[in-house]
Scaffold this motif. Sequence first.
Motif, PDB file in Angstrom:
ATOM      1  N   GLN A  17       9.523 -89.958   2.167  1.00 25.26           N
ATOM      2  CA  GLN A  17       9.481 -90.765   0.948  1.00 25.26           C
ATOM      3  C   GLN A  17       8.584 -90.127  -0.111  1.00 25.26           C
ATOM      4  N   SER A  18       7.462 -89.548   0.319  1.00 21.21           N
ATOM      5  CA  SER A  18       6.579 -88.909  -0.662  1.00 21.21           C
ATOM      6  C   SER A  18       7.242 -87.680  -1.264  1.00 21.21           C
ATOM      7  N   ALA A  19       7.998 -86.926  -0.468  1.00 22.06           N
ATOM      8  CA  ALA A  19       8.723 -85.771  -0.993  1.00 22.06           C
ATOM      9  C   ALA A  19       9.781 -86.227  -1.998  1.00 22.06           C
ATOM     10  N   GLU A  20      10.482 -87.289  -1.677  1.00 22.02           N
ATOM     11  CA  GLU A  20      11.510 -87.806  -2.583  1.00 22.02           C
ATOM     12  C   GLU A  20      10.882 -88.305  -3.885  1.00 22.02           C
ATOM     13  N   THR A  21       9.779 -89.002  -3.786  1.00 25.88           N
ATOM     14  CA  THR A  21       9.079 -89.497  -4.971  1.00 25.88           C
ATOM     15  C   THR A  21       8.603 -88.346  -5.844  1.00 25.88           C
ATOM     16  N   ARG A  22       8.063 -87.302  -5.217  1.00 25.54           N
ATOM     17  CA  ARG A  22       7.583 -86.135  -5.951  1.00 25.54           C
ATOM     18  C   ARG A  22       8.725 -85.476  -6.726  1.00 25.54           C
TER      19      ARG A  22
END
Length: 105
Positions: free
Chosen positions: A68-73
Amino acid sequence: MGKPDTRRLDKAIQQATRKLDAVRNREMWPLDGRERRAVLGGLTSGSYRVVRGNSPGRAERKIETAWQSAETRLVAEIAALQAERQRVVNDAAKTKAAKKSSIWW
């Protein structure tokens, strides 16, 4: 004056979109080092817990958080690139309009 030169930004947007699609398909190549370590650490600890007969719940949450953090970034990166592209286009239009208005017959 021709069209504004947005090829570099268009290419960066296209590349970031490809990375986002890859992250959504759970591919590892677009992850940065911190995200890659988090995913691999979660896989390692989760598999260790499964072998020991325990629930891998916390490890699964850690992996999901990393994705999720990769997608948000990547979503934020795409938004910033699109805003920059729009700014370049607007500046070019403003310059063209100023140039046209300064010429009078």
